[in-house]
Design an enzyme around this catalytic site. Structure first.
Site, PDB file in Angstrom:
ATOM      1  CB  SER A   1      32.833  39.450 -18.463  1.00  0.00           C
ATOM      2  OG  SER A   1      32.371  39.818 -19.742  1.00  0.00           O
TER       3      SER A   1
ATOM      4  CE1 TYR B   1      35.875  35.340 -21.113  1.00  0.00           C
ATOM      5  CE2 TYR B   1      33.847  36.553 -21.538  1.00  0.00           C
ATOM      6  CZ  TYR B   1      35.150  36.522 -21.081  1.00  0.00           C
ATOM      7  OH  TYR B   1      35.727  37.663 -20.586  1.00  0.00           O
TER       8      TYR B   1
END
Length: 267
Positions: free
Chosen positions: A158, A171
């Site tokens: 990501s 995250y």
């Protein structure tokens, strides 16, 4: 014999788009996710849409396969790889896509150890040891002189691997770890001719971003990305296909940014 592609977390969203692209390119497609096969069946039937779902096989004779796997569990990971090798005799492409988001977005001054452990167990530990299990299997398969066998691994991370989001720090840490995992395995597996790549999605329209769509719509309209639209799962799949197709093998360890230009430093 068909080449075989395995995509984790592929029941929906980015993972399903990737598996569809691989299936469309002639791979025997193996879907894997944490849900039951019954829950995955509607998505499984989408892999070869030209064939009636009742037949369960496309014109080329390929049967879509589902194998349940919790990638945070060692026994599940090994069973997944072992089952693919036993049933197909090869594994040409592994795409590590499975991942989770925080159950609640909390400022890093309030992040819980429970949430931190959960995200790292799935996103980072799961990806690392999936790479390990697949790599050992691929090295073993190379000794069998399978015609046209040139395995590859692609990890989905990501833009959060490098872009700070202080309300979901765990995250970001998990995705940053995937970046190093990619470099480590690219380095180690180069001697075996097994390239490893990382694809970094940006703002992609999926179930995971649905809850913050209004926020991202506003940011995109204000120019957070040079390409002013939400990304589509198919945009990520396109990058995976480039990495899996063999034309980037000499660029092992590299990152493909599927992010609408977010990674461009601009003044």
């Amino acid at each position: 014999m068909d080449k075989v592609a395995l995509v984790t977390g592929s029941r929906r969203g980015i993972g399903l788009a990737i598996l569809k692209a691989l299936a469309g390119d002639g791979y025997a497609a193996v879907m894997s996710d944490i849900v039951s096969e019954e829950e995955a069946r509607p998505a499984l039937n989408e892999l070869y849409p030209k064939t009636p779902a009742a037949e369960g096989v496309n014109a080329a004779g390929r049967v879509p396969r589902y194998i349940r796997c919790d990638i945070s569990a060692a026994a599940d990971r090994q069973n997944l790889i072992d089952t693919v090798i036993r049933e197909y005799g090869r594994l040409d492409v592994l795409v590590n896509n499975a991942g989770v988001a925080p159950k609640s977005r909390l400022d890093i001054l309030e992040t819980t150890e429970e949430s931190f452990d959960f995200l790292l167990s799935v996103n980072l530990k799961g990806t690392f040891f999936m790479c390990q299990a697949a790599a050992n299997a691929m090295i073993g398969l190379q000794k069998e002189n399978i015609e046209g066998y040139a395995p590859r691994i692609v990890n989905i991370s990501s833009v959060s691997a490098y872009a700070s989001s202080t309300n979901r720090g765990e995250y970001c840490v998990s995705k940053a770890g995937i970046s190093m995992t990619t470099l480590l395995f690219a380095d180690r597996l180069a001697a075996f001719g097994i390239p490893v790549f990382e694809v970094r999605p940006g703002i992609i329209m999926t179930d995971m971003t649905a809850g913050v769509k209004d926020k991202y719509d506003k940011m995109i309209a204000e120019g957070v990305t040079p390409i002013r639209r939400f990304g589509r799962p198919e945009d990520v799949a396109d990058c995976v296909m480039a990495a899996a197709g063999g034309r980037l093998d000499f660029a092992t360890g590299q990152v493909l940014n599927a992010d609408g230009g977010f990674s461009i430093r601009r003044l």
